[in-house]
Design a protein around this motif. Structure first.
Motif, PDB file in Angstrom:
ATOM      1  N   MET A  18       0.830  -1.200   0.000  1.00 19.36           N
ATOM      2  CA  MET A  18       0.000   0.000   0.000  1.00 19.36           C
ATOM      3  C   MET A  18       0.865   1.251   0.000  1.00 19.36           C
ATOM      4  O   MET A  18       0.579   2.216  -0.700  1.00 19.36           O
ATOM      5  N   GLN A  19       1.947   1.238   0.763  1.00 18.08           N
ATOM      6  CA  GLN A  19       2.842   2.393   0.796  1.00 18.08           C
ATOM      7  C   GLN A  19       3.442   2.640  -0.585  1.00 18.08           C
ATOM      8  O   GLN A  19       3.565   3.786  -1.018  1.00 18.08           O
ATOM      9  N   ALA A  20       3.787   1.580  -1.285  1.00 18.50           N
ATOM     10  CA  ALA A  20       4.328   1.730  -2.633  1.00 18.50           C
ATOM     11  C   ALA A  20       3.292   2.368  -3.560  1.00 18.50           C
ATOM     12  O   ALA A  20       3.628   3.234  -4.378  1.00 18.50           O
ATOM     13  N   GLU A  21       2.040   1.977  -3.415  1.00 16.37           N
ATOM     14  CA  GLU A  21       0.971   2.561  -4.231  1.00 16.37           C
ATOM     15  C   GLU A  21       0.780   4.039  -3.901  1.00 16.37           C
ATOM     16  O   GLU A  21       0.595   4.873  -4.787  1.00 16.37           O
ATOM     17  N   GLU A  39      -6.040  18.868  -5.023  1.00 16.71           N
ATOM     18  CA  GLU A  39      -7.061  17.843  -4.778  1.00 16.71           C
ATOM     19  C   GLU A  39      -6.413  16.472  -4.572  1.00 16.71           C
ATOM     20  O   GLU A  39      -6.804  15.719  -3.688  1.00 16.71           O
ATOM     21  N   ARG A  40      -5.424  16.169  -5.364  1.00 18.23           N
ATOM     22  CA  ARG A  40      -4.745  14.880  -5.229  1.00 18.23           C
ATOM     23  C   ARG A  40      -3.975  14.791  -3.908  1.00 18.23           C
ATOM     24  O   ARG A  40      -3.925  13.733  -3.295  1.00 18.23           O
ATOM     25  N   GLU A  41      -3.393  15.878  -3.486  1.00 17.97           N
ATOM     26  CA  GLU A  41      -2.682  15.866  -2.207  1.00 17.97           C
ATOM     27  C   GLU A  41      -3.643  15.632  -1.042  1.00 17.97           C
ATOM     28  O   GLU A  41      -3.316  14.936  -0.084  1.00 17.97           O
ATOM     29  N   LYS A  42      -4.851  16.192  -1.144  1.00 18.45           N
ATOM     30  CA  LYS A  42      -5.866  15.933  -0.114  1.00 18.45           C
ATOM     31  C   LYS A  42      -6.231  14.456  -0.091  1.00 18.45           C
ATOM     32  O   LYS A  42      -6.390  13.860   0.979  1.00 18.45           O
ATOM     33  N   GLU A  43      -6.383  13.883  -1.273  1.00 17.63           N
ATOM     34  CA  GLU A  43      -6.708  12.460  -1.383  1.00 17.63           C
ATOM     35  C   GLU A  43      -5.598  11.610  -0.770  1.00 17.63           C
ATOM     36  O   GLU A  43      -5.853  10.650  -0.041  1.00 17.63           O
ATOM     37  N   ILE A  44      -4.365  11.965  -1.039  1.00 21.26           N
ATOM     38  CA  ILE A  44      -3.222  11.241  -0.471  1.00 21.26           C
ATOM     39  C   ILE A  44      -3.208  11.366   1.049  1.00 21.26           C
ATOM     40  O   ILE A  44      -2.951  10.391   1.757  1.00 21.26           O
ATOM     41  N   ASP A  45      -3.523  12.545   1.564  1.00 23.59           N
ATOM     42  CA  ASP A  45      -3.587  12.730   3.015  1.00 23.59           C
ATOM     43  C   ASP A  45      -4.636  11.805   3.636  1.00 23.59           C
ATOM     44  O   ASP A  45      -4.409  11.212   4.700  1.00 23.59           O
ATOM     45  N   ARG A  46      -5.781  11.669   2.977  1.00 18.21           N
ATOM     46  CA  ARG A  46      -6.826  10.774   3.481  1.00 18.21           C
ATOM     47  C   ARG A  46      -6.331   9.325   3.457  1.00 18.21           C
ATOM     48  O   ARG A  46      -6.566   8.561   4.397  1.00 18.21           O
ATOM     49  N   LEU A  47      -5.655   8.953   2.378  1.00 19.77           N
ATOM     50  CA  LEU A  47      -5.115   7.601   2.273  1.00 19.77           C
ATOM     51  C   LEU A  47      -4.089   7.332   3.379  1.00 19.77           C
ATOM     52  O   LEU A  47      -4.088   6.257   3.987  1.00 19.77           O
ATOM     53  N   GLU A  48      -3.230   8.282   3.608  1.00 20.34           N
ATOM     54  CA  GLU A  48      -2.207   8.091   4.634  1.00 20.34           C
ATOM     55  C   GLU A  48      -2.817   7.988   6.026  1.00 20.34           C
ATOM     56  O   GLU A  48      -2.331   7.231   6.868  1.00 20.34           O
ATOM     57  N   SER A  86     -10.546   3.115  -0.364  1.00 24.11           N
ATOM     58  CA  SER A  86     -10.044   4.481  -0.565  1.00 24.11           C
ATOM     59  C   SER A  86      -8.943   4.524  -1.618  1.00 24.11           C
ATOM     60  O   SER A  86      -8.896   5.439  -2.433  1.00 24.11           O
ATOM     61  N   LEU A  87      -8.068   3.538  -1.597  1.00 23.66           N
ATOM     62  CA  LEU A  87      -7.000   3.484  -2.596  1.00 23.66           C
ATOM     63  C   LEU A  87      -7.579   3.283  -3.988  1.00 23.66           C
ATOM     64  O   LEU A  87      -7.146   3.939  -4.947  1.00 23.66           O
ATOM     65  N   ASP A  88      -8.557   2.409  -4.122  1.00 29.78           N
ATOM     66  CA  ASP A  88      -9.194   2.189  -5.425  1.00 29.78           C
ATOM     67  C   ASP A  88      -9.828   3.471  -5.950  1.00 29.78           C
ATOM     68  O   ASP A  88      -9.708   3.797  -7.134  1.00 29.78           O
TER      69      ASP A  88
END
Length: 96
Positions: A18-21, A39-48, A86-88
């Motif tokens: 998951m970290q690699a993704e 927007e993508r950075e917000k999505e990444i923050d949610r994923l993290e 969330s990753l999907d």
């Protein structure tokens, strides 16, 4: 190896994948235009945040007794499903 140890190793391997993704998505976000990047950075923050929740569940399993870990496993599986979902969603948004 006990079932608990096998499960711990399985979760750790999944978290590593998951970290690699997430790292791949970060690279894509860096290449995006300003509005899309935000927007993508917000999505990444949610994923993290979800990944961190999963890591905490793994620690709970590691620190639990052999008898109690099975109860924690249910919560870990729920957290894993949420993280995967969330990753999907993030992957599909990043393809746009």
């Amino acid at each position: 190896m006990s079932n608990k140890e096998a499960y711990e190793q399985k979760l750790q391997a999944k978290l590593d994948e998951m970290q690699a993704e997430v790292d791949k998505l970060k690279a894509k976000a860096d290449e995006a235009e300003a509005d899309a990047r935000i927007e993508r950075e917000k999505e990444i923050d949610r994923l993290e945040a979800k990944r961190e929740e999963m890591r905490e569940k793994l620690e709970e399993i590691r620190n639990s007794s052999d008898d109690a870990w099975d109860d924690i496993k249910t919560g870990a599986e729920s957290a894993w499903n949420s993280l995967t979902e969330s990753l999907d969603k993030a992957r599909s948004r990043f393809k746009k």
